[in-house]
Design an enzyme around this catalytic site. Structure first.
Site, PDB file in Angstrom:
ATOM      1  CE1 TYR A  22      -4.010  -2.068   0.564  1.00 57.95           C
ATOM      2  CE2 TYR A  22      -2.497  -3.376   1.873  1.00 57.95           C
ATOM      3  CZ  TYR A  22      -3.701  -3.238   1.216  1.00 57.95           C
ATOM      4  OH  TYR A  22      -4.590  -4.277   1.205  1.00 57.95           O
ATOM      5  CG  ASN A  45     -12.313   0.012  -8.006  1.00 61.40           C
ATOM      6  OD1 ASN A  45     -13.111   0.834  -7.598  1.00 61.40           O
ATOM      7  ND2 ASN A  45     -11.944  -0.032  -9.256  1.00 61.40           N
ATOM      8  CB  CYS A  53      -7.489  -4.029  -5.469  1.00 61.41           C
ATOM      9  SG  CYS A  53      -9.006  -4.859  -5.863  1.00 61.41           S
ATOM     10  CG  HIS A  54      -5.616  -9.690  -7.149  1.00 60.50           C
ATOM     11  ND1 HIS A  54      -6.378  -9.230  -8.202  1.00 60.50           N
ATOM     12  CD2 HIS A  54      -4.539 -10.287  -7.687  1.00 60.50           C
ATOM     13  CE1 HIS A  54      -5.770  -9.578  -9.329  1.00 60.50           C
ATOM     14  NE2 HIS A  54      -4.649 -10.203  -9.045  1.00 60.50           N
ATOM     15  CD  GLU A  82      -2.316 -12.301 -10.706  1.00 56.53           C
ATOM     16  OE1 GLU A  82      -1.470 -11.548 -10.200  1.00 56.53           O
ATOM     17  OE2 GLU A  82      -3.378 -11.911 -11.193  1.00 56.53           O
TER      18      GLU A  82
END
Length: 102
Positions: A22, A45, A53-54, A82
């Site tokens: 963040y 979102n 945002c993950h 990912e």
DNA sequence: AAAATGACGGTGT
DNA sequence: TACACCGCCATTT
């Protein structure tokens, strides 16, 4: 261009298989100390088609929240999917951490 | 315009 | 390492 616009833009620029904190997103958005505000925008979102945002985690690699499907568990699974390297329940920032554009 | 809130971060215990 | 406290910023009420 609002602060949130920049935040979302940065969030979108996070490479697949890597994660940004963040604080990093906040810094890339122009306000290094606005990590908290960034989190708020992420919450707005969940997993919008244009804002991963993950891929945003806490400074220590731990996952805080996820309004998307599956909650934190789903988020962790998604990151794993990912190629993000996990170290226990936290992300290995030294390997999958993204410090911004090279 | 002011006060309260929150997916944070750093420090202290 | 885990928990608690304070400080920070943008957004919302």
């Amino acid at each position: 261009m609002s602060f949130r616009e920049r935040v979302y833009r940065v969030t979108r620029s996070i490479p697949k298989g890597k994660v940004a904190t963040y604080a990093t997103v906040a810094e890339l958005s122009g306000s290094p100390r606005a990590a908290r505000a960034v989190g708020m925008l992420m919450r707005d979102n969940p997993d919008a088609p244009h804002t991963p945002c993950h891929r945003v985690v806490a400074s220590d690699g731990s996952l805080h929240g996820y309004s998307g499907d599956g909650g934190l568990a789903g988020k962790r699974r998604l990151l794993l999917s990912e190629g993000v390297v996990f170290r226990g329940s936290k992300v290995d920032l030294s390997r999958s951490g993204w410090a911004g554009p090279a």
